[in-house]
Design an enzyme around this catalytic site. Structure first.
Site, mmCIF file in Angstrom:
data_model
loop_
_atom_site.group_PDB
_atom_site.id
_atom_site.type_symbol
_atom_site.label_atom_id
_atom_site.label_comp_id
_atom_site.label_asym_id
_atom_site.label_seq_id
_atom_site.Cartn_x
_atom_site.Cartn_y
_atom_site.Cartn_z
ATOM 1 N N ASP A 44 0.856 -1.187 0.000
ATOM 2 C CA ASP A 44 0.000 0.000 0.000
ATOM 3 C C ASP A 44 0.890 1.234 0.000
ATOM 4 O OD1 ASP A 44 -2.130 1.669 0.211
ATOM 5 O OD2 ASP A 44 -2.783 0.985 2.196
ATOM 6 N N GLU A 59 -2.878 0.250 -4.128
ATOM 7 C CA GLU A 59 -2.919 -0.841 -3.171
ATOM 8 C C GLU A 59 -3.127 -2.167 -3.911
ATOM 9 O OE1 GLU A 59 -5.783 -1.636 0.700
ATOM 10 O OE2 GLU A 59 -6.278 -0.072 -0.724
#
Lengths: 369, 414
Positions: B13, B104
């Site tokens: 992420d 992500e």
């Protein structure tokens, strides 16, 4: 209204005008067929506001004139089911229905309010005349290239132009373009240009063929077009707006021209198309002296077939929507057809090799990397 | 049920994605609290988060909490480019990459031991590569399941790496607050707190039936499984999208029909470009509307031939807008969206005759090429000038534009 008429004659007329009966139930009167008895004739009319069809019958014994509107589909079905012979129709004003009598059968059908039925344009004023057979043949060739998507209404029509001794029809759905020039035996008095809904033209072609009409009269009242053929009048609203300027779309020259026997090419294209399912394209691979038609549907299978072709130069592979290609080959009437191509991303042109003036331009499918 | 024996699922992420891109591109912003979005906060840098600023917070509240924050307007083209670069690094590192959003993704690195090293080694290298190649910091969680990997990265943020080996799963999970579980939102958390349940350990002691009675059937089952680290979902890449869409929030002020048309033009441009880039064609055009009272409606139309041509999709979208105009005039409109569904992979794209404009086909291809090279803001329609880049991207990296040289012969064939 009181009259009698042979069943076959009435039933045939009902089938014919019934094609313009509205299938959408928005306005009840549009689901009806209007019967007008007067001047020794029975006239039947139907319209869905876009297309209107009028048919006059002369073999009628009239006792009382009058006008009634009857539910179209039901009336046609009832008449078709009657025993052969004469059918008697009588308006019973008090009961607000029409009695239909044939043999021992009696039907009473409630009438619809006739005053709601729209007035259909008449075939009067100045008319142009076109020969029936070439007109209907041209419609059959061209109209299938018209669009069926209402999204672009302009493309649902066929551009009809008549000037001097030439009748031209053009249709395109933006993937292909069909153009046919037809030479007329005698020049038209007035030049004519209109974008006519393809549906109205198909009905006209059907009527011309069925009735064996030698001549079609055409009038252009405001925003409408009216055709008269063998006692049938077909009217239609015109499509508003500017038809695409199609002349610029047809390339002036091509890199390649390959002449192929039409029947063989058509058979191969149809055969191999069976394995061009789910939007899979039909691939034409041209190589020295040879054409290979191939198709592949993932998870289903593939097919290919070769045929000799007088092609020379760098090999060229181009892909088309199978339906568009097959329809194009079908439309070319001659024994030998010419395929004209430039590159895999440029349009291809199909046309007959003999004098007939028809061209079918079709855009290819760009294959993904 | 498929659960690998070793911790080989990575959840990667990008930290404070939009804000980090801004700080990367403008050195003056580095080390300072940065808020992206002048209305609603889209992203806040960690410096701003320290003052309590959060995503989706109103601009006024954010400025009250952090008066010295630098507020910048979003630059979507820069974020799209950064996302693309990050995913290029991801895809080099793992055979299976599943995008969750622009910034992500899950990566499955099982079975790469001999080729690329252990999951931990791969994660260390991945963090270094993203920093080196893209200039952004990422946080990675490594675990046996997707849910746990996501929890791990959440705990390790920012700029961290946390590996949860199988034998340490319970010890890691049980002391955590229930909010850490993927799928436990504020509403579920509140219900649990009301029963005195604040940690995952307390949660795990409940039976599934008990949990279902507190938070409902679907959530109960889901959360119960996660509390015991049961998550059989695999990392799946390349799930073909069924639709491509883009939308634009309009605010509450009323718009002229011409202005709405301009918005639709921009949306169609964007959607069709993405379709062409992905080699997809579609048949159904959907117009999404949100009215002045924030109620929503959709209108759709299906055309006969699947296409990705701007012209055809635009004509259809405009017809839908025209049909919706009476409602829009009555109720106002606060959001317009265009989605093309019924997508077909198609072995190719049916080209169209340039009916309205000479060489429209070549035009679409040329525009795509310019934008792929110079960014999506490089070219715009005159109708959209001075409007700013307000079209929000619902872009998943899986369908980001794949560059395809237009002239190269290598582009043809499969």
């Amino acid at each position: 209204m009181k009259l009698s008429v042979p069943r076959d004659s009435l039933s045939g007329a009902l089938q014919l005008v019934g094609r313009a009966v509205s299938s959408r139930g928005t306005l009840p009167s549009l689901g009806g067929i209007l019967l007008a008895a007067g001047e020794g004739r029975l006239t039947l009319r139907a319209t869905d506001m876009e297309l209107g069809i009028t048919r006059a019958l002369d073999d009628v014994k009239l006792e009382r004139d009058g006008t009634v509107l009857l539910p179209g589909r039901l009336f046609a079905d009832v008449v078709r089911s009657l025993p052969p012979g004469q059918v008697a129709l009588e308006l019973r004003a008090e009961q607000r229905d029409v009695e239909i009598a044939a043999g021992g059968a009696r039907f009473h059908l409630r009438t619809l309010p006739a005053e709601d039925f729209p007035r259909l344009p008449e075939l009067d004023g100045e008319t142009a005349k076109l020969p029936g057979e070439p007109l209907s043949a041209t419609i059959e060739l061209v109209a299938r290239a018209a669009s069926r998507d209402e999204v672009r209404p302009i493309l649902t029509g066929v551009l009809v132009q008549a000037e001097g001794e030439t009748l031209t029809m053009v249709a395109t759905d933006s993937y292909r373009l069909s153009v046919k020039h037809t030479k007329l035996e005698s020049p038209v008095a007035q030049p004519l240009e209109a974008n006519v809904p393809a549906r109205a033209l198909r009905e006209l072609a059907r009527i011309v063929a069925a009735e064996g009409a030698n001549e079609v009269e055409i009038a252009l009242p405001r925003n409408q077009i009216v055709f008269g053929a063998a006692g049938v009048v077909v009217s239609s609203r015109l499509i508003e707006g500017q038809f695409p300027s199609w002349r610029q779309l047809v390339p002036e020259s091509f890199e390649h021209e390959v002449r192929l026997p039409r029947e063989e090419f058509l058979e191969i294209a149809r055969r191999i198309s069976q394995l061009a399912q789910r939007n899979a394209p039909l691939r034409l691979a041209f190589a020295e002296g040879e054409l290979t038609v191939a198709a592949e549907t993932p998870d289903i299978g593939d097919a290919s077939e070769g045929m000799p072709a007088p092609y020379s130069g760098e090999p060229l592979e181009i892909a088309f929507n199978p339906q568009f290609l097959v329809e194009g080959i079908e439309s070319v009437g001659s024994e030998e057809l010419a395929v004209q191509l430039s590159s895999p991303l440029r349009p291809g042109l199909l046309r007959p090799v003999d004098g007939e003036d028809f061209s079918y331009l079709v855009m290819p499918i760009r294959l993904n990397a | 049920m498929f659960v690998p024996g070793e911790a080989s699922i990575l959840h990667a992420d990008v930290d404070a994605f939009f804000a980090s891109v801004e700080q990367r591109d403008d050195p003056r912003l580095r080390g300072r609290p940065v808020i992206v979005g002048s209305g609603v906060v889209m992203t806040a840098s960690y410096e701003a988060r320290a003052f309590g600023v959060r995503g989706a917070m109103g601009g006024a509240q954010a400025r009250r909490l952090c008066p010295h924050a630098v507020v910048v307007e979003p630059r979507f083209s820069a974020y799209v480019a950064a996302s693309r670069a990050v995913f290029e690094v991801f895809e080099r590192a793992a055979p299976v990459v599943e995008a969750l959003s622009m910034e992500e993704a899950f990566l499955d690195v099982s079975g790469l031991g001999r080729i690329s090293g252990s999951p931990t080694e791969i994660a260390v290298r991945l963090r270094r590569d993203v920093r080196e190649w893209v200039g952004l910091s990422i946080t990675i969680g490594v675990a046996r399941t997707k849910a746990l990997a996501k929890v791990a990265s959440g705990v390790a943020k920012p700029d961290g790496l946390l590996v949860v080996p199988p034998e340490r799963e319970r010890d890691f999970l049980h002391p955590l607050a229930v909010e850490r579980l993927w799928g436990v939102g504020p509403a579920t958390a509140r219900k649990l707190h009301e029963r005195g349940i604040t940690t995952v350990g307390e949660l795990a002691r409940l039976t599934e039936t008990a949990l279902v009675s507190i938070i409902g059937r679907a959530a109960g089952r889901h959360v119960h499984a996660l509390a015991h680290n049961r998550d059989p979902r695999r990392v799946r890449s390349g799930r073909r999208r069924r639709s491509v869409g883009s939308q634009c929030a309009l605010g509450r002020s009323s718009r002229s029909p011409a202005a709405l048309d301009g918005v639709v033009v921009g949306l169609v441009d964007r959607v069709t470009r993405r379709m062409r880039a992905g080699g997809r064609i579609g048949r159904t055009v959907v117009l999404r509307l949100r009215f002045g009272d924030f109620s929503r409606a959709t209108r759709s139309r299906t055309i006969s031939q699947a296409t990705a041509a701007t012209g055809t999709i635009l004509v259809t979208a405009r017809a839908l807008l025209a049909a919706a105009m009476p409602t829009i005039e009555r109720r106002g409109v606060t959001l317009l969206g265009i989605t093309v569904t019924n997508l077909e992979a198609g072995a190719g794209v049916q080209l169209e005759l340039p009916l309205e404009h000479p060489d429209r086909i070549a035009l679409d291809a040329a525009l795509d090429e310019v934008r792929a090279r110079f960014g999506s803001a490089a070219l715009t329609r005159a109708a959209l000038l001075h409007r700013g880049s307000r079209l929000s991207a619902s872009l998943l990296p899986g369908d980001r534009d794949r560059r395809r040289p237009m002239s190269s012969g290598g582009a043809a064939g499969r």
